[in-house]
Design a protein around this motif. Sequence first.
Motif, PDB file in Angstrom:
ATOM      1  N   UNK A 157      -1.458  29.817   7.861  1.00  0.00           N
ATOM      2  CA  UNK A 157      -0.027  29.503   7.764  1.00  0.00           C
ATOM      3  C   UNK A 157       0.245  28.023   7.543  1.00  0.00           C
ATOM      4  N   UNK A 158      -0.563  27.134   8.137  1.00  0.00           N
ATOM      5  CA  UNK A 158      -0.324  25.702   7.943  1.00  0.00           C
ATOM      6  C   UNK A 158      -0.614  25.287   6.506  1.00  0.00           C
ATOM      7  N   UNK A 159      -1.639  25.869   5.912  1.00  0.00           N
ATOM      8  CA  UNK A 159      -1.944  25.569   4.508  1.00  0.00           C
ATOM      9  C   UNK A 159      -0.848  26.140   3.614  1.00  0.00           C
ATOM     10  N   UNK A 160      -0.397  27.347   3.916  1.00  0.00           N
ATOM     11  CA  UNK A 160       0.700  27.941   3.134  1.00  0.00           C
ATOM     12  C   UNK A 160       1.952  27.079   3.188  1.00  0.00           C
ATOM     13  N   UNK A 161       2.265  26.547   4.360  1.00  0.00           N
ATOM     14  CA  UNK A 161       3.449  25.701   4.502  1.00  0.00           C
ATOM     15  C   UNK A 161       3.301  24.433   3.668  1.00  0.00           C
ATOM     16  N   UNK A 162       2.128  23.850   3.690  1.00  0.00           N
ATOM     17  CA  UNK A 162       1.884  22.639   2.898  1.00  0.00           C
ATOM     18  C   UNK A 162       1.983  22.935   1.406  1.00  0.00           C
ATOM     19  N   UNK A 163       1.481  24.062   0.995  1.00  0.00           N
ATOM     20  CA  UNK A 163       1.543  24.443  -0.421  1.00  0.00           C
ATOM     21  C   UNK A 163       2.994  24.647  -0.850  1.00  0.00           C
ATOM     22  N   UNK A 164       3.842  25.087   0.073  1.00  0.00           N
ATOM     23  CA  UNK A 164       5.263  25.208  -0.232  1.00  0.00           C
ATOM     24  C   UNK A 164       5.847  23.883  -0.680  1.00  0.00           C
ATOM     25  N   UNK A 165       5.417  22.793  -0.054  1.00  0.00           N
ATOM     26  CA  UNK A 165       5.854  21.462  -0.469  1.00  0.00           C
ATOM     27  C   UNK A 165       5.373  21.118  -1.862  1.00  0.00           C
ATOM     28  N   UNK A 166       4.143  21.493  -2.163  1.00  0.00           N
ATOM     29  CA  UNK A 166       3.593  21.262  -3.499  1.00  0.00           C
ATOM     30  C   UNK A 166       4.396  22.040  -4.536  1.00  0.00           C
ATOM     31  N   UNK A 167       4.763  23.258  -4.208  1.00  0.00           N
ATOM     32  CA  UNK A 167       5.515  24.092  -5.153  1.00  0.00           C
ATOM     33  C   UNK A 167       6.850  23.445  -5.509  1.00  0.00           C
ATOM     34  N   UNK A 168       7.480  22.800  -4.531  1.00  0.00           N
ATOM     35  CA  UNK A 168       8.748  22.125  -4.812  1.00  0.00           C
ATOM     36  C   UNK A 168       8.540  20.932  -5.749  1.00  0.00           C
ATOM     37  N   UNK A 169       7.460  20.181  -5.540  1.00  0.00           N
ATOM     38  CA  UNK A 169       7.153  19.031  -6.407  1.00  0.00           C
ATOM     39  C   UNK A 169       6.799  19.506  -7.813  1.00  0.00           C
ATOM     40  N   UNK A 170       6.073  20.612  -7.900  1.00  0.00           N
ATOM     41  CA  UNK A 170       5.560  21.106  -9.171  1.00  0.00           C
ATOM     42  C   UNK A 170       6.597  21.831 -10.016  1.00  0.00           C
ATOM     43  N   UNK A 171       7.668  22.280  -9.403  1.00  0.00           N
ATOM     44  CA  UNK A 171       8.651  23.128 -10.090  1.00  0.00           C
ATOM     45  C   UNK A 171       9.008  22.592 -11.473  1.00  0.00           C
ATOM     46  N   UNK A 172       8.834  23.430 -12.460  1.00  0.00           N
ATOM     47  CA  UNK A 172       9.175  23.076 -13.831  1.00  0.00           C
ATOM     48  C   UNK A 172       8.079  22.345 -14.584  1.00  0.00           C
ATOM     49  N   UNK A 173       6.985  21.980 -13.899  1.00  0.00           N
ATOM     50  CA  UNK A 173       5.915  21.230 -14.554  1.00  0.00           C
ATOM     51  C   UNK A 173       4.625  22.042 -14.669  1.00  0.00           C
ATOM     52  N   UNK A 174       4.264  22.711 -13.611  1.00  0.00           N
ATOM     53  CA  UNK A 174       3.061  23.544 -13.630  1.00  0.00           C
ATOM     54  C   UNK A 174       3.211  24.608 -12.560  1.00  0.00           C
ATOM     55  N   UNK A 175       2.477  25.697 -12.741  1.00  0.00           N
ATOM     56  CA  UNK A 175       2.573  26.812 -11.807  1.00  0.00           C
ATOM     57  C   UNK A 175       1.660  26.646 -10.616  1.00  0.00           C
ATOM     58  N   UNK A 176       2.180  26.936  -9.437  1.00  0.00           N
ATOM     59  CA  UNK A 176       1.405  26.943  -8.199  1.00  0.00           C
ATOM     60  C   UNK A 176       1.648  28.287  -7.538  1.00  0.00           C
ATOM     61  N   UNK A 177       0.572  28.963  -7.179  1.00  0.00           N
ATOM     62  CA  UNK A 177       0.668  30.314  -6.632  1.00  0.00           C
ATOM     63  C   UNK A 177      -0.241  30.429  -5.415  1.00  0.00           C
ATOM     64  N   UNK A 178       0.141  31.256  -4.453  1.00  0.00           N
ATOM     65  CA  UNK A 178      -0.635  31.462  -3.234  1.00  0.00           C
ATOM     66  C   UNK A 178      -0.967  32.937  -3.113  1.00  0.00           C
ATOM     67  N   UNK A 179      -2.236  33.214  -2.774  1.00  0.00           N
ATOM     68  CA  UNK A 179      -2.698  34.594  -2.643  1.00  0.00           C
ATOM     69  C   UNK A 179      -3.490  34.744  -1.348  1.00  0.00           C
ATOM     70  N   UNK A 180      -3.455  35.943  -0.742  1.00  0.00           N
ATOM     71  CA  UNK A 180      -4.168  36.153   0.518  1.00  0.00           C
ATOM     72  C   UNK A 180      -5.676  36.367   0.343  1.00  0.00           C
ATOM     73  N   UNK A 181      -6.112  36.646  -0.900  1.00  0.00           N
ATOM     74  CA  UNK A 181      -7.537  36.899  -1.135  1.00  0.00           C
ATOM     75  C   UNK A 181      -7.906  36.488  -2.562  1.00  0.00           C
ATOM     76  N   UNK A 182      -9.198  36.272  -2.761  1.00  0.00           N
ATOM     77  CA  UNK A 182      -9.686  35.942  -4.099  1.00  0.00           C
ATOM     78  C   UNK A 182      -9.453  37.116  -5.044  1.00  0.00           C
ATOM     79  N   UNK A 183      -9.621  38.327  -4.551  1.00  0.00           N
ATOM     80  CA  UNK A 183      -9.391  39.508  -5.390  1.00  0.00           C
ATOM     81  C   UNK A 183      -7.947  39.552  -5.882  1.00  0.00           C
TER      82      UNK A 183
END
Length: 127
Positions: free
Chosen positions: A87-113
Amino acid sequence: MPYRLYWEGDVFHKPFTGIVTGAEFLQSADKTHGSPQFDTLRYAINDFSGVSEFRFSPNTLEEWAAKTLGSSFTNRRLQTLFVTSDDSVKAAIGGIMRIAAGHYGVHVFPSLAAAKEWIDADRKKPG
């Protein structure tokens, strides 16, 4: 080194293990962005599923986002994927998603599959 680097065609897979520091994460980003293969890269997978602890600061993630933003101008197709259930990594990635918006895609997944399934589906999209 708590990560390895694997090129799989247009996918760069970085599985991290154990305790990962912000400096190590940034080093892995530098290796990705500095690779001669970067221009053909379409998907970068940052796989934290084997991480027991991620020691980072907000500055680490802001620096990563800035580096990736700059590199997005040379590779507009890049999609960055994170694999984590922490959850802490997911929360941090949420911040990245806000910075990245409109420039590049950032996605979070629960597994490699799940990440690879998304890649397969994305490849089938027109354009």
